[in-house]
Design an enzyme around this catalytic site. Structure first.
Site, PDB file in Angstrom:
ATOM      1  N   LYS A 187       0.871  -1.169   0.000  1.00 22.69           N
ATOM      2  CA  LYS A 187       0.000   0.000   0.000  1.00 22.69           C
ATOM      3  C   LYS A 187       0.913   1.225   0.000  1.00 22.69           C
ATOM      4  O   LYS A 187       0.874   2.071   0.893  1.00 22.69           O
ATOM      5  CB  LYS A 187      -0.910  -0.056   1.244  1.00 22.69           C
ATOM      6  CG  LYS A 187      -2.035   0.959   1.256  1.00 22.69           C
ATOM      7  CD  LYS A 187      -3.140   0.658   0.243  1.00 22.69           C
ATOM      8  CE  LYS A 187      -4.129   1.815   0.198  1.00 22.69           C
ATOM      9  NZ  LYS A 187      -5.123   1.650  -0.883  1.00 22.69           N
ATOM     10  N   ASP A 200      -2.003 -12.367   5.236  1.00 22.67           N
ATOM     11  CA  ASP A 200      -3.046 -13.091   5.959  1.00 22.67           C
ATOM     12  C   ASP A 200      -4.370 -12.984   5.209  1.00 22.67           C
ATOM     13  O   ASP A 200      -5.045 -13.978   4.958  1.00 22.67           O
ATOM     14  CB  ASP A 200      -3.185 -12.504   7.371  1.00 22.67           C
ATOM     15  CG  ASP A 200      -4.290 -13.202   8.153  1.00 22.67           C
ATOM     16  OD1 ASP A 200      -4.309 -14.447   8.157  1.00 22.67           O
ATOM     17  OD2 ASP A 200      -5.138 -12.495   8.737  1.00 22.67           O
ATOM     18  N   ASP A 249      -6.460 -16.057   2.496  1.00 20.47           N
ATOM     19  CA  ASP A 249      -7.837 -16.579   2.610  1.00 20.47           C
ATOM     20  C   ASP A 249      -8.581 -16.372   1.301  1.00 20.47           C
ATOM     21  O   ASP A 249      -9.330 -17.233   0.839  1.00 20.47           O
ATOM     22  CB  ASP A 249      -8.617 -15.866   3.734  1.00 20.47           C
ATOM     23  CG  ASP A 249      -8.438 -16.548   5.087  1.00 20.47           C
ATOM     24  OD1 ASP A 249      -7.321 -17.053   5.347  1.00 20.47           O
ATOM     25  OD2 ASP A 249      -9.403 -16.565   5.882  1.00 20.47           O
TER      26      ASP A 249
HETATM   27  C1  IPM Z   1      -3.272 -17.622   9.893  1.00 18.48           C
HETATM   28  C2  IPM Z   1      -4.189 -17.250  11.034  1.00 18.48           C
HETATM   29  C3  IPM Z   1      -3.362 -16.577  12.128  1.00 18.48           C
HETATM   30  C4  IPM Z   1      -2.746 -15.327  11.514  1.00 18.48           C
HETATM   31  C5  IPM Z   1      -4.149 -16.252  13.400  1.00 18.48           C
HETATM   32  C6  IPM Z   1      -4.840 -17.469  13.973  1.00 18.48           C
HETATM   33  C7  IPM Z   1      -3.280 -15.612  14.431  1.00 18.48           C
HETATM   34  O1  IPM Z   1      -5.232 -16.456  10.594  1.00 18.48           O
HETATM   35  O2  IPM Z   1      -2.333 -18.394  10.105  1.00 18.48           O
HETATM   36  O3  IPM Z   1      -3.501 -17.143   8.780  1.00 18.48           O
HETATM   37  O4  IPM Z   1      -3.397 -14.291  11.447  1.00 18.48           O
HETATM   38  O5  IPM Z   1      -1.583 -15.406  11.118  1.00 18.48           O
HETATM   39 MN    MN Z   2      -5.288 -16.183   8.420  1.00 18.30          MN
END
Ligand code: IPM
Ligand code: MN
Length: 356
Positions: free
Chosen positions: A187, A243, A247
């Site tokens: 960013k 992170d 996802d």
């Molecule tokens: C991941 C998880 C962790 C993170 C959490 C559980 C602390 O979301 O491994 O992606 O944010 O790194």
């Molecule tokens: Mn995560």
């Protein structure tokens, strides 16, 4: 070879998926003539309940003494309102930091038989094969000062040149084994941290003239990932953006239940599925064990140099999917709906046939 590992099953579906990955490792060890030694320790909510802390010293010490840790998941709703020192997640963050696993590799590959499992159109996700290289022990997750008062809270995003350099090298080296393309996601239009990342990555990039690199803003990347995911090869990014984007990338493949990860650093590697503890389906034999099984494959490759064995597991996963076995998260009305144990068992069955 002696494959001497620690398992940290943790919370929720963690124990179920780790059990299947251990079965698979056992089968691989048999097939390829290795010796497997597994020592189990407590972490997360499970450790809070048994010894009162999320990361017992005994667990940490054992991990330091081994080349690899296979982790299930941490996180339990009963601790949602607990102070940070008593949260299961703190165990994971501290473990990563104590073991110095600064490089988090999260590959997202779309398996052909699962093209219709993604929430996106098959033609959008087909052929997607990307690797997120996420910085894991710095940035806003760990920066100080940080604090929470009644009406004000703050965190600090801080990165130093050496932190960026070492993760950039990991990304460029990985790209050399792949399609030689690095996208630096940041960013930089707003954050000084990102401006430093650009400067340092440009310098490191000069040492890899055969790898092309381009910067991309994180908001645009979030869009590009679902618009044209095939354009990405290696995505290099910081802790928080990595992170979130991992996802998102998971959903390209159909389910977060498929994504493995490797966290590498100085010595011990941590291998864990990208998904969480999924308390809503824990103990019901519903969880998809494939992400943890694929993490075990990464473990054999990165911590033990057992490439052929890792490939055998990955091929068995592909074949199980080709044969139509589906856990609930990837079941779309076709094929055979199976539980956690049956899925693990099918991978083991195919492995037994793999050629050494
Ligand atoms: C991941 C998880 C962790 C993170 C959490 C559980 C602390 O979301 O491994 O992606 O944010 O790194
Ligand atoms: Mn995560």
């Amino acid at each position: 070879m002696l494959i001497d590992i620690i398992t940290l099953p943790g919370d929720g579906i963690g124990p179920e998926v780790v059990a299947q990955a251990v079965n698979v490792l056992r089968r691989v060890a048999e097939r390829f003539g290795h010796q497997l030694k597994v020592s189990e320790y407590a972490i997360g909510g499970a450790a809070l309940r048994s010894v009162g802390v999320p990361l017992p010293e005994e667990t940490l010490r054992a991990c330091r003494e081994r080349a690899a840790v296979l982790l299930g998941a941490v996180g339990a709703p009963e601790y949602d309102d607990a102070p940070p020192s008593l949260k299961p997640e703190t165990a994971l963050l501290r473990l990563r930091q104590e073991l110095g696993t600064f490089a988090n590799l999260r590959p997202a590959t779309v398996y052909r038989p699962l093209l219709n499992a993604s929430s996106l159109k098959p033609e959008v996700v087909a052929g997607t094969d990307l690797l997120i290289v996420r910085e894991l022990t710095g940035g806003i997750y760990f920066g100080t000062p940080r604090g929470l008062q009644d009406d004000e809270a703050y965190n600090t995003m801080r990165y130093t040149r050496p932190e960026i350099e070492r993760i950039a090298h990991v990304a460029f080296r990985a790209a050399r084994q792949r399609r030689r393309k690095v996208t630096l996601v940041d960013k930089a239009n707003v954050l000084e941290c990102s401006q430093l990342w650009r400067r340092v990555v440009a310098e490191v990039g000069r040492q890899y003239p055969d790898v092309e690199w381009t910067p991309m803003y994180v908001d645009n990347c979030a869009m590009q990932l679902i618009a044209r995911p095939q354009q990405f090869d290696v995505i290099l990014t910081g802790n928080l953006f990595g992170d979130i984007l991992s996802d998102e990338a998971a959903m390209l493949t159909g389910s977060i239940g498929l994504l493995p990860s490797a966290s590498l650093g100085e010595a011990t590697g941590i291998y864990e599925p990208v998904h969480g503890s999924a308390p809503d389906i824990a103990g019901q034999n519903k969880a998809n064990p494939l992400a943890t099984i694929a993490s075990a494959a990464l473990m054999l490759r990165h911590s033990f140099g057992l490439n052929e064995e890792a490939r055998a597991i990955e091929r068995a996963i592909e074949e199980v999917l080709e044969r139509g076995y589906r856990t609930a998260d990837i079941y779309r009305g076709e094929g055979q709906l199976v539980g956690t144990r049956e899925m693990g068992h099918q991978v083991c069955r195919l492995l037994a046939r793999a050629t050494a």
